[in-house]
Design a protein around this motif. Structure first.
Motif, short mmCIF file in Angstrom:
data_model
loop_
_atom_site.label_atom_id
_atom_site.label_comp_id
_atom_site.label_asym_id
_atom_site.label_seq_id
_atom_site.Cartn_x
_atom_site.Cartn_y
_atom_site.Cartn_z
N UNK A 172 0.72 -1.76 0.24
CA UNK A 172 0.27 0.14 -0.10
C UNK A 172 1.22 1.15 0.32
N UNK A 173 2.53 0.89 0.76
CA UNK A 173 3.45 2.55 0.66
C UNK A 173 3.66 2.53 -0.78
N UNK A 174 4.13 3.23 -1.42
CA UNK A 174 4.00 3.43 -2.29
C UNK A 174 5.63 4.30 -2.41
N UNK A 175 6.00 5.09 -1.08
CA UNK A 175 6.81 5.85 -1.04
C UNK A 175 8.21 4.49 0.03
N UNK A 176 7.62 2.70 -0.55
CA UNK A 176 9.05 2.20 0.83
C UNK A 176 9.10 1.32 -0.10
N UNK A 177 10.08 1.05 -0.23
CA UNK A 177 11.16 -0.07 -1.27
C UNK A 177 11.56 -1.28 -0.20
N UNK A 178 11.60 -2.15 -1.00
CA UNK A 178 12.08 -3.85 0.10
C UNK A 178 13.29 -3.89 -0.96
N UNK A 179 14.42 -4.08 -0.03
CA UNK A 179 15.52 -4.69 -1.80
C UNK A 179 16.20 -6.21 -0.31
N UNK A 180 16.12 -7.28 -1.17
CA UNK A 180 16.30 -8.21 -0.33
C UNK A 180 17.88 -8.88 -0.51
N UNK A 181 18.71 -8.60 0.59
CA UNK A 181 20.11 -8.18 0.54
C UNK A 181 20.43 -8.17 2.44
N UNK A 182 21.90 -7.76 2.05
CA UNK A 182 22.29 -8.25 3.88
C UNK A 182 22.56 -6.88 4.09
N UNK A 183 22.12 -6.41 5.03
CA UNK A 183 21.72 -4.85 6.03
C UNK A 183 23.77 -4.52 6.08
N UNK A 184 24.18 -5.06 6.28
CA UNK A 184 25.74 -4.15 5.63
C UNK A 184 25.93 -4.46 5.01
N UNK A 185 25.47 -4.63 3.70
CA UNK A 185 26.54 -3.99 2.51
C UNK A 185 25.34 -3.13 1.40
N UNK A 186 24.04 -2.71 2.19
CA UNK A 186 23.74 -2.44 1.07
C UNK A 186 24.11 -0.60 1.02
N UNK A 187 23.89 0.05 -0.09
CA UNK A 187 24.60 1.19 -0.41
C UNK A 187 23.47 1.81 0.11
N UNK A 188 23.57 3.43 1.13
CA UNK A 188 23.01 4.24 1.99
C UNK A 188 23.16 5.68 1.49
N UNK A 189 23.54 5.80 0.28
CA UNK A 189 22.96 7.50 -0.59
C UNK A 189 21.77 7.61 -0.77
N UNK A 190 22.53 8.90 -0.47
CA UNK A 190 20.99 9.65 -0.14
C UNK A 190 20.00 8.95 1.41
#
Length: 410
Positions: free
Chosen positions: A144-162
């Motif tokens: 229901x939330x267009x402003x939310x995106x799910x990423x299947x990834x290791x939390x310690x490896x994902x980019x935090x740019x922006x």
């Protein structure tokens, strides 16, 4: 976090599975066998029937945390155990809003409870989950939330740019075929506490949910620690860094009850703050809320009540007068007796007691075992026993002496 096999969720994520799940009413254990047979007879596969009934059962259980939203969500057993209640998740999200944060990464989002709360407040949310099954559930729950995106990834490896804010709910359990097992060392969490501290070191607004039993000496020096209790149960301690940490607050106890929210805070480090006097058992005995005890704020409550501790090492407060407080449960003191099983057994008989509630702190006595000794065939408080007198005993230690205090709940 390793969870249930993917195929237990996969049948739900089909038009047939979703429609079948939506057609079921509230789960009832006594109807499960009949319903299973009926669905199989209607031509549904064993895998699909098992999956929808599992989801139906989890949705019913989840209503305690998610209310009516549970009816539209997808769950795993382990994910539901760790999921944040929506009422608490909303308070997490509010921190980021008040700090002026615009984009939050929910690292280790689980089923997406906190991500849902963050997204509902119009924040951009990147929800990251390493477990494939749990990520699939989060994807469904955040549709229901267009402003939310799910990423299947290791939390310690994902980019935090922006990203200018980070929320984490590290996995504190391991899952195997025999069930789930709690992990106690913060460095064994996924991700570990050291990773959380490294994120905070970057200057970003960081919040992390930890187990309420976290020792004070494990709490990082540069954060605010807020213990939260809901309906008397301590559910978490949240650590807040940088912009989401409140100025002048080192530790806090947030109590959420039927009458709303109440909070007690201190700017002092653990072990600091005011000292409460020690005095006799008299008047009214107060049992502090678990969040107050965990946050080390018992002395603060004692002073608020105009009371004193019955022992400097035990979290029971006494005061000569009754005062209302959301931070402790009050009992009227009726009698104080030495702890002696034979004498207590005679007391129970003389008083005509048939229902007995036993509380304890600072003593190794097991209430259930003592109840059997004092009241063979008797019942704990809350049981229905027509014509039987009920009583409450508080077992504790005052210095070297063990005592039994007869009290009446206020």
């Amino acid at each position: 976090m390793t969870d249930a096999p993917q195929e237990h969720i996969a049948p739900i994520l089909t038009p047939e599975g979703w429609e079948l799940l939506a057609s079921l009413g509230p789960y009832r254990e006594d109807e499960a066998f009949r319903l299973t047979a009926a669905l199989r007879k209607a031509g549904h596969s064993p895998e699909l029937v098992s999956a929808v009934l599992t989801q139906s059962r989890l949705r019913t259980k989840a209503e305690a945390k998610f209310g009516e939203f549970a009816r539209q969500m997808v769950f795993t057993k382990a994910g539901l155990e760790q999921a944040t209640r929506l009422t608490v998740a909303a308070r997490h999200a509010q921190r980021f809003v008040e700090a002026g944060i615009s984009h939050v990464a929910d690292l280790g989002c689980g089923l997406g409870a906190d991500a849902m709360a963050l997204a509902s407040m119009d924040l951009v949310v990147t929800a990251v989950e390493m477990d494939e099954t749990t990520a699939a559930c989060a994807t469904m729950n955040l549709i229901p939330f267009r402003n939310a995106t799910v990423v299947h990834s290791d939390a310690t490896a994902v980019s935090l740019e922006g990203v200018d804010g980070v929320w984490l709910d590290p996995a504190r359990r391991t899952t195997s075929t025999s069930g789930t097992k709690r992990i106690w060392d913060p460095e064994d969490f996924s991700p570990p506490l050291s990773f959380v501290e490294s994120l905070a070191g970057s200057g970003r607004a960081v919040g992390v949910k930890m187990g309420p039993g976290m020792p004070h000496d494990s709490v990082p020096a540069d954060c605010e620690a807020q213990w939260v209790s809901v309906g008397g149960d301590v559910t978490e301690v949240a650590l807040w860094f940088n912009a989401v940490r409140r100025p002048g607050v080192r530790r806090a106890a947030l109590v959420l009850g039927p009458l709303g929210a109440a909070e007690l805070t201190s700017g002092e480090d653990f072990g600091g703050g005011p000292a409460a006097p020690v005095g006799p058992v008299e008047g009214y005995l107060y049992e502090p809320d678990g969040a107050v005890i965990r946050a080390g704020l018992v002395a603060d409550v004692a002073l608020q009540l105009g009371g004193h501790l019955v022992d400097e090492h035990i979290a029971y407060i006494c005061a000569p007068e009754l005062r209302e407080t959301p931070f402790a449960k009050a009992y009227k003191v009726l009698d104080v007796m030495p702890f002696n099983v034979k004498a207590l057994k005679a007391w129970v008989k003389d008083q005509g007691i048939g229902v007995l509630d036993i509380k304890k702190r600072g003593t190794a006595v097991t209430p259930e075992e003592l109840r059997k000794q004092l009241l063979p065939g008797g019942r704990p408080a809350g049981s229905k026993s027509k014509g039987k007198k009920s009583a409450t005993l508080v077992l504790t230690r005052i210095g070297e002496d063990r005592v039994a205090i007869s009290v009446e709940p206020v």
